[in-house]
Design an enzyme around this catalytic site. Structure first.
Site, mmCIF file in Angstrom:
data_model
loop_
_atom_site.group_PDB
_atom_site.id
_atom_site.type_symbol
_atom_site.label_atom_id
_atom_site.label_comp_id
_atom_site.label_asym_id
_atom_site.label_seq_id
_atom_site.Cartn_x
_atom_site.Cartn_y
_atom_site.Cartn_z
ATOM 1 N N CYS A 87 3.241 23.534 -41.716
ATOM 2 C CA CYS A 87 3.079 24.975 -41.956
ATOM 3 C C CYS A 87 4.347 25.694 -42.416
ATOM 4 O O CYS A 87 4.264 26.545 -43.316
ATOM 5 C CB CYS A 87 2.452 25.667 -40.745
ATOM 6 S SG CYS A 87 2.928 25.063 -39.142
ATOM 7 N N ARG A 140 5.884 12.689 -35.067
ATOM 8 C CA ARG A 140 6.025 13.210 -33.706
ATOM 9 C C ARG A 140 6.289 12.045 -32.757
ATOM 10 O O ARG A 140 5.663 10.983 -32.878
ATOM 11 C CB ARG A 140 4.774 13.974 -33.274
ATOM 12 C CG ARG A 140 4.473 15.174 -34.169
ATOM 13 C CD ARG A 140 3.241 15.910 -33.745
ATOM 14 N NE ARG A 140 2.812 16.842 -34.778
ATOM 15 C CZ ARG A 140 1.638 17.474 -34.792
ATOM 16 N NH1 ARG A 140 0.784 17.255 -33.801
ATOM 17 N NH2 ARG A 140 1.328 18.298 -35.764
ATOM 18 N N GLN A 200 -1.830 14.636 -42.032
ATOM 19 C CA GLN A 200 -2.801 15.680 -41.726
ATOM 20 C C GLN A 200 -3.441 16.199 -43.009
ATOM 21 O O GLN A 200 -2.759 16.357 -44.026
ATOM 22 C CB GLN A 200 -2.131 16.850 -41.002
ATOM 23 C CG GLN A 200 -1.679 16.540 -39.593
ATOM 24 C CD GLN A 200 -1.072 17.765 -38.941
ATOM 25 O OE1 GLN A 200 -0.154 18.383 -39.479
ATOM 26 N NE2 GLN A 200 -1.575 18.125 -37.776
ATOM 27 N N ASP A 207 -3.953 19.047 -44.052
ATOM 28 C CA ASP A 207 -3.487 20.356 -43.616
ATOM 29 C C ASP A 207 -3.714 21.407 -44.701
ATOM 30 O O ASP A 207 -3.521 21.128 -45.890
ATOM 31 C CB ASP A 207 -1.993 20.271 -43.302
ATOM 32 C CG ASP A 207 -1.621 20.967 -42.013
ATOM 33 O OD1 ASP A 207 -2.488 21.673 -41.466
ATOM 34 O OD2 ASP A 207 -0.485 20.811 -41.562
ATOM 35 N N HIS A 214 -3.190 25.931 -45.215
ATOM 36 C CA HIS A 214 -2.821 27.221 -44.639
ATOM 37 C C HIS A 214 -3.288 28.317 -45.583
ATOM 38 O O HIS A 214 -2.981 28.285 -46.780
ATOM 39 C CB HIS A 214 -1.315 27.292 -44.398
ATOM 40 C CG HIS A 214 -0.877 26.279 -43.383
ATOM 41 N ND1 HIS A 214 -0.492 24.998 -43.735
ATOM 42 C CD2 HIS A 214 -0.822 26.329 -42.028
ATOM 43 C CE1 HIS A 214 -0.202 24.311 -42.640
ATOM 44 N NE2 HIS A 214 -0.394 25.085 -41.593
ATOM 45 N N LYS A 268 -6.993 29.100 -31.156
ATOM 46 C CA LYS A 268 -7.627 28.152 -32.072
ATOM 47 C C LYS A 268 -9.054 27.843 -31.642
ATOM 48 O O LYS A 268 -9.444 28.084 -30.495
ATOM 49 C CB LYS A 268 -6.819 26.862 -32.128
ATOM 50 C CG LYS A 268 -6.659 26.157 -30.784
ATOM 51 C CD LYS A 268 -5.823 24.888 -30.912
ATOM 52 C CE LYS A 268 -5.670 24.196 -29.569
ATOM 53 N NZ LYS A 268 -5.010 22.887 -29.687
ATOM 54 N N HIS A 270 -4.534 28.329 -40.009
ATOM 55 C CA HIS A 270 -4.171 26.912 -40.081
ATOM 56 C C HIS A 270 -5.462 26.115 -39.895
ATOM 57 O O HIS A 270 -6.219 26.398 -38.962
ATOM 58 C CB HIS A 270 -3.217 26.513 -38.958
ATOM 59 C CG HIS A 270 -1.982 27.352 -38.830
ATOM 60 N ND1 HIS A 270 -0.703 26.832 -38.955
ATOM 61 C CD2 HIS A 270 -1.816 28.670 -38.550
ATOM 62 C CE1 HIS A 270 0.185 27.785 -38.750
ATOM 63 N NE2 HIS A 270 -0.469 28.908 -38.499
#
Length: 649
Positions: free
Chosen positions: A341, A370, A388, A390, A392, A475, A521
């Site tokens: 992000c 991670r 991911q 991902d 945004h 979320k 997100h």
């Protein structure tokens, strides 16, 4: 004293009355049927004094879910007694067996032992036999409160119990439970007697476990058992367990040559093999098509970023346990990215934005890193480097609801495409008492209300989980059940008012003034690695045609049919389908068997007749079993498979 029943009725009882006293006050039949009770939401046995004014509910065999933790704990005591009898029968004294902890857990229990000689897996059926004997004795469970001195004297031979007793606070009651000649330190609760316990149990395995989880302590032998109210439930559990082993994505990943994890590369860092790469690319192609139709723009960002980027976002401070250590390059510090992000925010900020430009939807299949402890790593489902899906979205406040609902629709479509239709929806909100959350209370209240309002508008049932929010916003998580009934948290949608403030990003409104966008997100897959691991097990490696890395194999009956098979394979490839020819020296039946083991969905046998007529004989793997068709015109089959691939069925 008095207690309150579920219907609101109050019972007057003698001082220090037990749940059994309450059952007797209601009626003799209930006193006979009662197994345990709930007092103010806590499980208690029939022997434990009830708190004054408690809300009490009696548990009978009609409440198997409520009774399960109690009978599992009681069976743990029966197993512990059986282990003692097992060693006494082999000439050891009653104090030879020493015991650590033995709690009830999901589906069963475990007990830690310090044994005079290790139990072997082949000893477990004998322990089970002794357990059934103890159950048949109908031994009452009795409860006794003792002083610390009495407890220490009772377990003078057992250093593990002695350590537990010495660690108890002075005002904490110490209770002993006994059935027959077996006594243990225990808080309870337990069934009234062993004869009331179900016999649908099985001892599953043994393993080593450090005493109290500390690697500096002795290693004890841990014995696991499972138990259910009925034999049918036990059979279903054992069937599912065997099915889970059969579907294990680590085993299938190796057999189907999808991925490997090489210790020289590093723990938790999967390498995608050619077959697995095809599977991964089909998933990304599917989602990219969906995103293109919804106005997303693709971006690509680096795998590391300046440490100040992560300080500004808050990931450095709030994910300190999950971040890899910073590295110094020249006079700057960098960190492997744990999230995408902040990069997308900086892309948004790379040029001025007008209210007419919004929403801006930026999407990336971005790899993040991670730290996970070695003991938590598990194939593809728990790794240290993963990608991911991902995206945004930067929206005006008036656009937020529509964009959230569109994202919700996309995530549901993704799950439905893969047959993951048993979904529960979980709203993660802030815990006001936790200091990790950034931003104003007003922003949090607004974001939480908007998620709940949108979820309710489309009629989705949901639960609220306080404290489950990301540090920057609430979320909506999608928790799905696979074919074995296991739950997985997959997709997520988050509403974020706070990172736009932390990065001070704006857009120019109709009034010519700067305004703050709101971020969404979202990640329908969550992690590609985890999603693939779950899909492997969900399908058992039998992927539908469009996902299967190896879609079609042509099997010539004899060498003279190889050229015809190669011609057809070339036409499949020209049409965008994955086809190969098994031109090995194996006999036809062996070729078919090899294709079955490789879980190739479409097998085409070709011989003289098929070549003469430009046909194929089709053997197809389906969820219902094998489907066979002979003499199928090739052009007809090609069009059929093209359409199935195009429509992803």
């Amino acid at each position: 004293m008095h207690v309150t029943l579920p219907d609101g009725k109050q019972l007057d009882l003698p001082e220090k009355a037990t749940a059994l006293d309450a059952a007797r006050a209601i009626g003799p039949r209930l006193a006979q049927d009662a197994l345990a009770a709930s007092a103010n939401g806590d499980l208690v046995d029939l022997m434990t004094p009830l708190p004054e004014g408690a809300s009490v509910s009696l548990i009978t065999k009609k409440n198997p879910a409520d009774a399960a933790p109690v009978f599992r704990h009681s069976l743990g005591h029966v197993m512990s007694q059986a282990v003692g009898e097992f060693y006494r029968a082999r000439g050891y004294g009653p104090e030879a067996v020493k015991r650590g902890v033995g709690p009830a857990i999901e589906n069963g229990w475990y007990q830690d032992f310090d044994l005079p000689e290790p139990l072997r897996e082949e000893d477990l059926p004998e322990i089970e036999r002794i357990m059934r004997e103890i159950i048949a004795r109908e031994l009452p469970f009795s409860r006794r409160e003792v002083s610390k001195e009495e407890a220490l004297a009772q377990f003078a031979h057992d250093p593990y119990k002695g350590e537990l007793i010495r660690d108890l606070s002075g005002d904490e009651p110490i209770t002993l439970y006994q059935q027959g000649d077996y006594v243990d330190l225990c808080r309870g609760p337990h069934f009234p007697n062993t004869g009331r316990l179900p016999t649908a149990f099985k001892l599953m395995s043994t393993s080593g476990a450090y005493w109290r989880g500390n690697e500096k302590n002795p290693i004890l032998q841990r014995v696991y058992g499972v138990a259910f109210a009925t034999g049918k439930e036990l059979d279903e559990y054992l069937h599912n367990l065997e099915e889970a082993r059969r579907r294990d994505h680590r085993r299938l990943g190796k057999e189907l040559e999808l991925f490997t994890i090489d210790p020289l590369v590093g723990k938790g860092l999967p390498l995608w093999l050619p077959n697995g790469t095809i599977l991964r690319e089909e998933l990304t192609r599917f989602l990219r098509e969906q995103q293109f139709q919804r106005g997303y723009q693709g971006v690509v960002t680096p795998n590391i970023g300046n440490l100040d980027l992560w300080r500004t976002s808050g990931h450095y401070q709030n994910y300190s346990d999950s971040n890899f250590s910073p590295i110094t390059v020249d006079d700057e510090q960098y960190m492997l990215k744990p999230m995408n992000c902040p990069f997308h925010i900086r892309i948004y900020a790379s040029k001025p934005r007008s209210y007419r430009d919004l929403p801006v939807r930026l999407a990336e299949f971005g790899t993040v890193y991670r730290y996970e402890q070695s003991g938590e790593l598990n194939g593809l489902t728990r790794v240290r480097g993963f990608t991911q899906d991902d995206a945004h979205l930067f929206t005006r406040p008036d656009q937020l609801k529509k964009e959230f609902l569109d994202t919700l629709d996309l995530t549901v479509l993704v799950l439905r495409t893969f047959g993951l239709t048993d979904v529960r929806f979980r709203v993660g909100t802030r815990d006001p008492g936790d200091s990790k959350y950034v931003g104003s209370e007003e922003n949090w209240n607004t974001a939480e209300a908007q998620i709940i309002e949108a979820t309710e508008e489309v009629g989705l049932p949901y639960t609220v989980e306080p404290g489950d929010a990301a540090f920057y916003g609430p979320k909506l998580d999608f928790v799905v059940k696979d074919v074995l009934g296991r739950e997985w948290q997959l997709g997520t949608i988050q509403v974020d008012y706070n990172l736009p403030e932390r990065f001070d990003i704006t857009y120019t409104g109709e009034d010519g003034q700067d305004h703050r966008p709101v971020m969404i997100h979202r990640a329908p897959f969550g992690s590609l690695e985890r999603f693939v691991g779950i899909l492997i097990e969900h399908y058992g490696g039998d992927f539908p045609l469009w996902l299967a890395p190896r879609q079609i194999v042509l099997i010539p009956i004899a060498d003279r049919h190889n050229a015809y098979a190669e011609t057809l394979a070339g036409e499949f490839k020209s049409a965008g389908l994955r086809a190969e020819v098994d031109d090995s020296t194996n006999r036809m039946n062996a070729k078919v068997r090899n294709a079955e083991l490789a879980k190739i969905p479409v097998m085409l046998v070709v011989g003289d007749r098929e070549e003469e007529r430009r046909e194929v004989s089709v053997r197809e793997r389906t969820p219902e079993g094998h489907k066979e068709r002979k003499g199928v015109p090739f052009d007809e089959l090609l069009a059929e498979l093209q359409e199935r691939y195009r429509t992803r069925i």
